[in-house]
Motif scaffolding. Structure first.
Motif, mmCIF file in Angstrom:
data_model
loop_
_atom_site.group_PDB
_atom_site.id
_atom_site.type_symbol
_atom_site.label_atom_id
_atom_site.label_comp_id
_atom_site.label_asym_id
_atom_site.label_seq_id
_atom_site.Cartn_x
_atom_site.Cartn_y
_atom_site.Cartn_z
ATOM 1 N N PHE A 48 0.791 -0.930 -0.065
ATOM 2 C CA PHE A 48 0.187 -0.107 -0.218
ATOM 3 C C PHE A 48 0.452 0.786 -0.438
ATOM 4 O O PHE A 48 0.265 2.547 -0.368
ATOM 5 C CB PHE A 48 -0.729 0.446 1.455
ATOM 6 N N TYR A 49 1.922 0.842 0.392
ATOM 7 C CA TYR A 49 3.141 2.315 0.078
ATOM 8 C C TYR A 49 3.665 1.992 -0.492
ATOM 9 O O TYR A 49 4.627 3.274 -0.743
ATOM 10 C CB TYR A 49 4.350 2.101 1.525
ATOM 11 N N SER A 51 3.245 4.060 -3.617
ATOM 12 C CA SER A 51 3.455 5.453 -4.095
ATOM 13 C C SER A 51 4.197 5.677 -2.986
ATOM 14 O O SER A 51 4.452 7.463 -3.817
ATOM 15 C CB SER A 51 2.220 5.816 -3.813
ATOM 16 N N PHE A 130 0.053 10.797 -6.490
ATOM 17 C CA PHE A 130 -1.227 10.173 -6.914
ATOM 18 C C PHE A 130 -1.685 9.573 -7.281
ATOM 19 O O PHE A 130 -1.827 8.820 -7.002
ATOM 20 C CB PHE A 130 -2.373 10.821 -6.131
ATOM 21 N N THR A 133 -1.190 5.492 -6.693
ATOM 22 C CA THR A 133 -2.872 5.235 -5.753
ATOM 23 C C THR A 133 -3.829 4.840 -6.522
ATOM 24 O O THR A 133 -5.004 4.453 -5.546
ATOM 25 C CB THR A 133 -2.805 6.241 -5.181
ATOM 26 N N TYR A 136 -4.733 1.539 -5.477
ATOM 27 C CA TYR A 136 -5.497 1.009 -3.942
ATOM 28 C C TYR A 136 -6.722 1.997 -3.565
ATOM 29 O O TYR A 136 -6.988 1.870 -2.836
ATOM 30 C CB TYR A 136 -4.301 1.199 -2.995
ATOM 31 N N PHE A 137 -7.335 3.089 -4.528
ATOM 32 C CA PHE A 137 -8.488 3.332 -4.013
ATOM 33 C C PHE A 137 -9.640 2.960 -4.955
ATOM 34 O O PHE A 137 -10.687 2.639 -3.681
ATOM 35 C CB PHE A 137 -7.924 4.841 -4.583
ATOM 36 N N LEU A 172 -4.959 3.729 5.047
ATOM 37 C CA LEU A 172 -5.232 4.781 3.752
ATOM 38 C C LEU A 172 -4.657 6.284 4.100
ATOM 39 O O LEU A 172 -3.942 7.022 3.476
ATOM 40 C CB LEU A 172 -6.511 4.674 3.360
ATOM 41 N N MET A 175 -0.182 5.960 4.139
ATOM 42 C CA MET A 175 -0.523 6.587 2.683
ATOM 43 C C MET A 175 -0.722 7.980 2.513
ATOM 44 O O MET A 175 -0.009 8.272 1.090
ATOM 45 C CB MET A 175 -1.882 5.229 1.408
ATOM 46 N N ILE A 176 -1.843 8.167 2.490
ATOM 47 C CA ILE A 176 -1.855 9.908 1.847
ATOM 48 C C ILE A 176 -1.091 10.719 1.605
ATOM 49 O O ILE A 176 -0.139 11.215 1.559
ATOM 50 C CB ILE A 176 -3.662 10.401 1.870
ATOM 51 N N THR A 179 2.808 9.874 0.993
ATOM 52 C CA THR A 179 2.925 10.266 -0.162
ATOM 53 C C THR A 179 2.764 11.497 0.032
ATOM 54 O O THR A 179 3.675 11.971 -0.791
ATOM 55 C CB THR A 179 1.672 10.012 -1.658
#
Lengths: 205, 237
Positions: A48-49, A51, A130, A133, A136-137, A172, A175-176, A179
């Motif tokens: 998940f990481y 990005s 982004f 990602t 993952y979204f 999540l 991740m955001i 990033t």
């Protein structure tokens, strides 16, 4: 055809020189994000990481590209090419789509200040980061369908399960935020580097 | 120079458009395949295609590596369990998804020359704004690896460590020493390429011509049918 001739003589749109610069820098961008991200992409608990890892290296390349080709459409075309390539090499479709949307938005963000403002360019880089990602979204919006398409693609059940265990809302958020931070850091270092090395050398007008 | 190239390539020549169709087909197979057996067939087809194109050694090595991976998956991973098992399965499944496309892309890129690619894309009516950066990008990726080796050598000469340890002990120095030459080389190369291609008339608005006839021939149709058989078979069975 006459349209092309006009743009070439007026030198307003993208010239052949711009297109070639874009090709070279697209190659650099892809290689940099692959080097940064490949370790994350193949480990289930860290996937998940991806990005974050992918955002670490290409910042200076991205800013130099904007400094050399400050025209509308440059980023959008690079996004299209990278998306097509990643599709051909068998990535999930959402990654290509995310990259495309990310680069279109980045093009718009940087375009608001005519690609000259450093802050806006760094912001555009954050938006661009982004792109990967997207996958993952797609997962967070609809985990059920995600699992089925990935299983069909040959990803085994164990992998999906390992991902399910690590995937909740905290991931999540990390991740955001991660990033954004890493992309900002990369862009910041990039702008310092450009100022120190490339403006003096006359590479950027 | 052209004569030697012609002599080396006395094998069958394929239309670049065919190669793209094959790439798309193998991508579809790799993403929708129900079992790895179909992928083995696909790899065999790709190896056959590669040897016909004159890349015999590449095809042999590529299929040998795939076979080793496949056999290790079948014999080793079926019997083991635990965290290592999950890690390996995850990694291998990713490899199996990307491997056929990557192998075929390697053959396609190394057997297609840029001029053939450009005129085939022109025939397919794709905008030049997409074609030119794509062609440049495909050619520039191997150059980056070469540049990277030279940069590493140069850094060692000046006592800057190009390893991870150097990145932690002298972050500013290492970053600067990596990015500056890489980006300088890239922008120089871009400028030179642009001048060279403008001199050779890339801006000419007239349709491109090419010495080598680009058109679909019988071998193109045959190879596409061969590749098409795999997804059809996997759908039917």
């Amino acid at each position: 055809m006459s349209n092309q001739l006009q743009t070439n003589t007026v030198k307003k749109g993208l010239t052949v020189k711009d297109l070639i610069i874009m090709g070279v820098f697209a190659a650099l961008l892809t290689v940099c994000s692959m080097i940064g991200g490949i370790f994350f992409a193949i480990t289930p608990t860290l996937t998940f990481y991806f990005s974050i890892g992918a955002a670490l290296l290409p910042g200076p390349v991205f800013l130099l590209l904007l400094a050399k080709v400050p025209k509308r459409g440059a980023l959008a075309i690079i996004g299209t090419i990278v998306a097509v390539l990643s599709l051909v090499l068998g990535m999930h479709w959402a990654m290509g789509l995310g990259g495309l949307i990310g680069s279109l938005l980045a093009d718009m963000v940087a375009g608001t200040k005519k690609y000259r403002s450093k802050k806006m360019n760094i912001l555009a880089y954050i938006v661009y980061s982004f792109g990967p990602t997207g996958t993952y979204f797609a997962y967070f919006i609809d985990p059920q369908t995600w699992a089925s398409t990935m299983l069909k693609k040959g990803t085994t059940e164990d992998y999906i399960n390992a991902m399910n265990n690590t995937a909740d809302w905290r991931v999540l958020v990390i991740m955001i935020v991660g990033t954004i931070l890493v992309a900002w850091l990369s862009g910041f270092i990039g702008s310092k580097l450009l100022k120190k090395q490339f403006e003096k050398a006359g590479i950027i007008a | 120079m052209t004569v030697t190239i012609e002599k080396k390539k006395q094998f069958i020549r394929f239309d670049p458009r065919t190669k793209i169709i094959l790439l798309v087909l193998s991508m579809i197979v790799a993403t929708t395949t129900p079992s790895l057996l179909y992928e083995c067939v696909l790899i065999l087809l790709i190896a056959g295609f590669g040897s016909v194109c004159g890349k015999v050694r590449y095809s042999l090595i590529g299929s040998a590596v795939f076979m080793a991976l496949y056999l290790s998956t079948v014999f080793y991973l079926e019997n083991s369990t635990g965290t290592m098992h999950t890690m390996f399965t995850a990694w291998l499944s990713l490899v199996f998804k990307v491997y056929p496309g990557g192998m075929l892309a390697g053959i396609a890129v190394s057997t297609t020359r840029v001029n053939e690619f450009l005129s085939a894309m022109n025939k397919a009516h794709i905008s030049r704004k997409i074609i030119i950066p794509l062609a440049v990008m495909l050619r520039y990726i191997p150059t980056i690896r070469e540049d990277w080796r030279y940069i590493k050598d140069a850094m060692r000469l000046r006592d800057v460590s190009p390893s991870i340890i150097g990145l932690f002990t002298h972050p500013g120095m290492t970053v600067e020493c990596l990015y500056s030459p890489l980006l300088m080389a890239a922008s120089k190369a871009a400028d030179e390429l642009a001048i060279a291609s403008v001199t050779r008339g890339i801006e000419n608005p007239k349709p491109r011509t090419c010495l080598i006839q680009i058109r679909f021939r019988i071998q193109d149709v045959l190879i596409i049918l061969c590749f098409l058989a795999v997804p059809v078979a996997s759908l039917c069975c």
